[in-house]
Every structure is written in C-alpha cells, then in structure tokens.
Design a protein around this motif. Structure first.
Motif: not given
Length: 424
Positions: A21, A148, A151-152, A341
């Motif tokens: 991430v 995923l 968190k991006i 992250f």
C-alpha cells in the motif's frame, strides 16, 4: 480481504499488504507530480438530459476509461506484489469497477446529493445486494481486496491533511485511544467471559471492538495462533456492525449538536474499520473526516503494542503446546504489527505540508482527491460483495454476537464521553 478463501494457488508475495500500500500510494503521488495527472470525470446530474449530456458523453466516457486504466494497472501491480492470483484481479477488478461506477453515477444525482448520500453508501449497498443475492465465483472473490483499496485511499488522503493538524489532533487522539482501548477491551473481555465464550474468541472479539476492528482481530489471532474460522467470524461481525454505525452515527452527531471535531473523534474512536471511519467521516464533513482519520490512526498505532502484550500474556498463561512455548515474544512484534500504511499517510502529509509549493499542490490535488474517493468506493463495493448476512445468525454464533453488540454499545457511549471532554 484476508477472510476470502481462494482455491487458486498464490505466488510468494514480494511485499506484505501494508508495505505494498505504501509503495502503490507513493507511486500514484509520484506519477502525478511527474506530470501524469489523471483527469477528474464528471458525475453530477439533475435529470435524464443532464445525465446524457455530461456523465454519459463521449468526452467524459474517455476520462472515466482513463481513470479505469490507471486504477486497473495499480490493482494488478498490487496483486503481483502481494502474491494474489493475477487471473482473479485481471478478470474481477473490471466487475468491481463497473459496480462502483454505477454507484458513482447514482451518487451524482442532485436530489440524492442534497440528502448527503455519498458514493460510498451506494457502492456498499450495490455490493451487499449483489453479494447476498448471487453466489460469487471464486475468481471474483479472489479479486476482492478491501484492505488494499481502502489503505491506498488513506495514503492519498495524506495529501490533503496538513501535518500540523496531525500533531494537534493526534496527541489528543492518542490520549483518547489509550483510555478507550483499555476500558473497552476489559469490558468486552468481561462480558464475553460472562457469556461463557471460549478464550480464543474472547481475545479476538475484545481486541476487534476496542482497537481497530479487522486489523486488531488478525493481529490478535496471529499473536495467540488462533483458529482461522473464529477469526473469520469476528471479521464478519466487525464488517456488518460497522455498516449501520457508519450510516447513522453522523446523523446522531448532528442531532446531538456535536462540533465537527467531537464528531470526528467519536467516529474515529468507535467505528471498528478504518474504511468505515472514512466513509462515516465523509458523511459528517471535511473537518470531521480529517479528525476521525487521525484519531483512528492513533488507535492503529497502539495495535503493535497491544499485539505484543497479548502475545506475552498468551505465551505465559496458555503455553499448552511446544509451538506456542517456542514462540517467545520479542520487541520485534511491535514493529511487525505496526500498520505500515500510516507511514505512507504521514509521508504524503509531510510532502504536501512542507516540501511542495502551492502551485504544484494545486495542479495535482483535484486528481488525487478524485482517485482517493474512487479507491474508497472500490473498497466499499468489495465489503458489500464479501459480506453475508446469513452467517451471523446461526445458532452457535449468537452468544459471541450478543457479546460483540453489548461491548460495542458500551464503546459508543464511553467514547462519546471521552471525545466530548477532549475535543470540544
């Protein structure tokens, strides 16, 4: 998501999901700063003629296609780095994007926007509808990457959060997190034991309610070498109870006349998944979103410490096997369980707070804001698709369900009290 079973063989991951991430989030930011700025599509419309002339126009369609191609490439890179089956993402991501696109179009309607119904509500609702009416094929399940995606989006959110605000709200958030985590964890532990729930499930449930939901349940299960079926059940509880909390708490805060700061602290300290906190904060406004995210990060920071403490406790009180006895906890557990992250979020915030000039920030902030919202919407489509209501109401699961709901109710009230005194 970690709970989805995949019959397709995985390859060995090059990076953990959290480090992936960070890499992907910073890659998106780096590409934007280098001149690859993805245009922002238009989704606003009032009536059918507006829909045809703007949202469904050829020009806007090409922009949407460009945004799809960009996020598709990022998702495929993420699958490669984390060792997920590439075939699943290759065929599954376009379907997830298509459902999310439908949600974005619906959310662009002026009447619905006036009701403060955000895109994440529609993406979640569409995902729930499809996921509970249709048996998803394994290859589509393998493409669901809720953690995923969200968190991006959170790393990209760092580009809009000034670092000074993090230091101010983060210190108060850490105080709140310490008080809430300790009090709610012990209450959840006590009520679970009163309901005669086994030790493994009690530990996972208490951690999930008090710390940070899915991530805390996973970390606790790893620390105590817990049963994967019990972990999956706790994760399902977290995801499903987060849905009504996410939708109704912002309106409850408004009815109570809470300030955006108190509202954000309440949402961030109570709702158990980071993605749901973001969605709920979005409903409550920009200031509430900022505070709720920072407060949630403060709780996430405690995850490593909590996992270390739990592993010490479990090793020295439940050392019933040679494997557990051999697995002595070390200080490295703190770093291992620390949500990486957050480093990407902080790095993005530092970059946009102190390094870049205002002209550069202005040139990319619209594109990054749009991509941030898209990744959040993709995450909530995935949550809906992987959530099965029927699993919660089996007879053998009722006592843990009651314990979770009672503990969560306690969490709502104690966090509101603490947030009011710290953030008013």
């Amino acid at each position: 998501m970690e709970t989805i079973a995949e019959p397709i063989t995985k390859t060995k991951p090059a990076l953990t999901e959290d480090w992936t991430v960070v890499v992907l989030g910073l890659l998106i930011i780096g590409l934007s700063l280098s001149g690859i700025v993805i245009p922002v599509p238009a989704f606003g419309w009032k009536e059918g003629s507006d829909l045809t002339a703007t949202v469904l126009s050829v020009k806007n369609g090409l922009i949407i296609l460009e945004q799809f191609g960009f996020t598709y490439a990022i998702a495929l890179i993420g699958a490669i780095l984390t060792g997920k089956p590439l075939r699943s993402t290759l065929f599954g991501f376009p379907i997830i994007f298509g459902l999310t696109l439908l949600a974005l179009v619906l959310a662009g309607n002026k009447t619905l926007k006036d009701l403060n119904l955000e895109a994440v509500i529609f993406s979640l609702s569409i995902g729930l509808l499809v996921g509970n009416l249709v048996q998803l094929p394994d290859w589509l399940k393998g493409a669901l990457a809720t953690e995923l995606f969200v968190k991006i989006g959170l790393v990209l959110l760092g580009t809009t959060v000034i670092f000074g605000d993090i230091l101010k709200a983060g210190s108060l958030g850490l105080v709140q997190a310490l008080v809430v985590v300790v009090s709610v964890w012990y209450f959840a532990y006590w009520i679970s034991k009163r309901l005669k729930i086994d030790d493994e499930l009690t530990m996972m449930l208490a951690s999930a309610v008090s710390i940070c939901g899915v991530s805390a349940a996973i970390a606790t299960s790893g620390a105590i070498q817990g049963d994967s079926k019990k972990l999956s059940y706790v994760i399902s509880l977290v995801l499903i109870t987060a849905i009504p909390m996410m939708l109704f708490m912002p309106y409850a805060a408004h009815a109570l006349g809470l300030s955006p700061e108190v509202t954000g602290a309440w949402l961030g300290g109570t709702i158990d998944t980071t993605g749901a906190v973001v969605a709920s904060g979005t409903l409550a406004g920009d200031e509430a979103l900022k505070i709720s995210t920072i407060v949630k990060f403060s709780q996430n920071v405690l995850l490593g410490v909590a996992a270390f403490a739990i592993s010490v406790y479990w090793t020295y009180t439940k050392n019933q096997s040679a494997d557990v006895q051999a697995s002595k906890p070390t200080l490295g557990v703190i770093w291992e369980r620390f949500p990486k992250f957050i480093l990407g979020f902080l790095g993005a915030s530092l970059l946009f707070s102190f390094v870049l000039d205002a002209e550069t920030v202005d040139s990319v902030k619209g594109s990054l804001k749009s991509l941030q919202g898209l990744w959040f919407a993709l995450a909530f489509t995935s949550i809906g698709l992987e959530t099965r209501f029927a699993d919660l109401f089996k007879a053998e699961n009722r006592r843990p369900l009651y314990a979770f709901l009672i503990a969560q109710t306690f969490n709502i009230f104690i966090t509101l009290l603490i947030a009011y005194f710290l953030f008013r």
